[in-house]
Design an enzyme around this catalytic site. Structure first.
Site, PDB file in Angstrom:
ATOM      1  CG  ASP A 273      -8.887   2.154   3.268  1.00  0.00           C
ATOM      2  OD1 ASP A 273      -7.614   1.774   2.910  1.00  0.00           O
ATOM      3  OD2 ASP A 273      -9.551   1.112   3.919  1.00  0.00           O
ATOM      4  CD  GLN A 274      -6.254  -2.124   0.171  1.00  0.00           C
ATOM      5  OE1 GLN A 274      -5.525  -2.376  -0.788  1.00  0.00           O
ATOM      6  NE2 GLN A 274      -7.264  -2.621   0.760  1.00  0.00           N
TER       7      GLN A 274
ATOM      8  CG  HIS B 252      -9.172   2.442   7.937  1.00  0.00           C
ATOM      9  ND1 HIS B 252      -9.435   1.818   9.132  1.00  0.00           N
ATOM     10  CD2 HIS B 252      -7.222   2.455   8.194  1.00  0.00           C
ATOM     11  CE1 HIS B 252      -7.956   1.620   9.787  1.00  0.00           C
ATOM     12  NE2 HIS B 252      -6.608   1.839   8.825  1.00  0.00           N
TER      13      HIS B 252
ATOM     14  CD  GLN C 107      -2.892  -0.430   1.884  1.00  0.00           C
ATOM     15  OE1 GLN C 107      -2.571   1.025   3.258  1.00  0.00           O
ATOM     16  NE2 GLN C 107      -3.711  -1.538   2.449  1.00  0.00           N
TER      17      GLN C 107
ATOM     18  N   PRO D 298      -5.525  -7.061   4.864  1.00  0.00           N
ATOM     19  CG  PRO D 298      -5.101  -4.887   3.102  1.00  0.00           C
ATOM     20  CD  PRO D 298      -4.362  -5.251   4.401  1.00  0.00           C
TER      21      PRO D 298
END
Length: 366
Positions: free
Chosen positions: A297-298, A320, A104, A131
C-alpha cells in the site's frame, strides 16, 4: 487553488487514518480542495487522533493551505491546498503516534517542492499499528528509491509506546518526475538478517531471547542460509522510554526485500515476540510476491504519480492497498488493474500483479 471541493468518505474500505493520509497528500500535490467526512468511522474511537492531527497540520504547512475542522475527535475536515514549498518542516505527535506515518503523508508532497526539504518528525519510532522506523529505513527506503529519488533518514532518538519522544530527520531533494517501477521478479532468498532491540530498563537477555527464538523458527523452514539477527541494547542517549522489538529482513537475488517484525508488550515473553516476527517473514516469503504485505500500500501513491506503467507482484492484496488504489483512482485519475498472476510457478499461490498507468506528475518548479 479554488475549484469544486472533492468529497471523500473516510468511513469506507479500510476506514482509518490511511484514507486521510492518501487523500490529503494527493490533494496537496494536485491542488484539489477536499472535504473528508466520517473520519475513522470504523475505529473504536472514531475521529482524529493526535498523530492524524499532526499529519494534517504538517500537510497544511507544507503548502500554506487552509484546514478547517481539524481537532482531536473531529470526524470531518476541509482542506484547501496552495503551492508546495520546501525547507524545514516540523511535526510532533506529542504521543507515541508514528513518525513513519508522518513520513508517508509528507514525502510524496515534498518531492514536488521547489527546493530541498528537511522534515523533523517527532513521536514513536517503533510503535504498534504502523511500520517500525527500521522497516522504513531498511525495506521501504531502498525500494521506493527505485522511483528515481533518494532521501536521507537520520534517527536522532527512538521513542516507544506510550510516551513517544522519538525524533527522525528526513532530508530529500525534489524531482522533475518519478520513474515507473517493475517489481515482478522475486528471485531467490540470498540473505536473512535483522536486529532485536531492547531500550530503557529492559535487560539485554530479552534481545538475545527474541533473536534466538526467531532464528529457531526460521531454521525449521529455511535450513541452507545463515540467519544473522543481532541483539542490540539501544544507547541511553538515543532512546526515550522502555521498549523491545525485532525486525527480520530477507533479501533476494533480484534485490527484493521482505520483512517480519514484532514489538514487545507487557506480559508477553521474548520468545513469543521473536517467533511472531519470524512467522510474519515466512508468510511473506510463501506467497511468491516481490513485495511484502506492508510495502504494497505504501507504493501505490508513487505508482499513481509516476510517468509510465508500474507493475508489482504481490501476495494477497490487502485492504490498505485496495483503499489506496481506490483513492488514487478517485483523486489522481490514475488507472490501476489487479490481476491474478499467470506465471506457472504462482499457479498454486495467492499471487497478484498490480499494474498502474501513472499520471506522469511533473514538478512545475524544476
Amino acid at each position: 487553488m479554488a475549484g469544486p471541493r472533492v468529497e471523500v468518505d473516510g468511513g469506507i474500505m479500510e476506514g482509518g487514518g490511511q484514507i486521510l493520509r492518501v487523500s490529503t497528500a494527493l490533494s496537496c500535490l494536485l491542488g484539489l480542495p477536499l472535504r473528508v467526512q466520517k473520519i475513522r468511522a470504523g475505529r473504536s474511537t472514531p475521529g482524529l487522533r493526535p498523530q492524524h492531527l499532526s499529519g494534517l497540520e504538517m500537510i497544511r504547512d507544507l503548502c500554506d493551505g487552509q484546514l478547517e475542522g481539524a481537532e482531536i475527535g473531529s470526524t470531518e475536515i476541509t482542506f484547501t491546498p496552495e503551492k508546495i514549498k520546501g525547507g524545514v518542516h516540523t511535526a510532533d505527535t506529542k504521543t507515541a503516534g508514528s513518525v513513519c506515518l508522518l513520513m508517508q503523508v509528507s514525502m510524496p508532497c515534498v518531492l514536488f517542492a521547489a527546493c530541498p526539504s528537511e522534515l523533523r518528525l517527532k513521536g514513536g519510532t517503533n510503535a504498534e499499528m504502523a511500520p517500525q522506523i527500521d522497516y522504513t529505513a531498511m525495506v521501504f527506503k531502498p525500494i521506493v528509491e527505485k522511483f528515481g529519488f533518494t532521501f536521507n533518514c537520520d534517527i536522532k532518538m527512538r521513542g516507544y509506546y506510550p510516551k513517544g519522544g522519538g525524533e527522525v530527520i528526513v532530508r530529500m531533494s525534489p524531482v522533475k518526475q518519478l520513474s515507473p517501477i517493475n517489481l515482478t521478479d522475486r528471485g531467490c532468498v540470498t540473505k536473512i538478517y535483522g536486529r532485536a532491540f531492547v531500550a530503557g530498563v529492559l535487560p539485554f537477555k530479552v534481545a538475545k531471547d527474541m533473536a534466538a527464538a526467531a532464528v529457531r523458527c526460521i531454521r525449521k523452514e529455511i535450513r541452507d542460509l545463515y540467519v544473522n539477527i543481532q541483539p542490540v541494547q539501544e544507547p541511553k542517549d538515543q532512546a526515550f522510554g522502555n521498549g523491545n522489538g525485532i525486525i527480520i529482513i530477507a533479501e533476494t537475488s533480484t534485490g527484493c526485500l521482505f520483512a517480519g517484525s514484532s514489538l514487545g508488550k507487557r506480559g508477553v515473553n521474548a520468545d513469543k515476540v521473536g517467533i511472531e516476527a519470524a512467522e510474519m517473514l515466512l508468510a511473506n516469503l510463501r506467497h511468491g510476491g516481490a513485495v511484502d504485505e506492508y510495502l504494497q500500500d505504501q507504493l501505490i501513491i508513487f505508482m499513481a504519480l509516476a510517468s509510465g506503467i508500474s507493475r508489482i507482484k504481490t501476495g494477497p492484496v490487502t485492504l490498505h492497498t485496495q483503499t489506496a488504489i481506490h483513492f488514487a483512482e478517485q483523486l489522481a485519475k490514475a488507472k490501476f488493474t489487479v490481476k491474478k498472476s499467470e506465471d506457472e510457478e504462482d499457479a498454486s499461490k495467492d499471487t497478484y500483479i498490480i499494474e498502474c498507468q501513472g499520471i506522469g506528475m511533473t514538478n512545475p518548479n524544476l
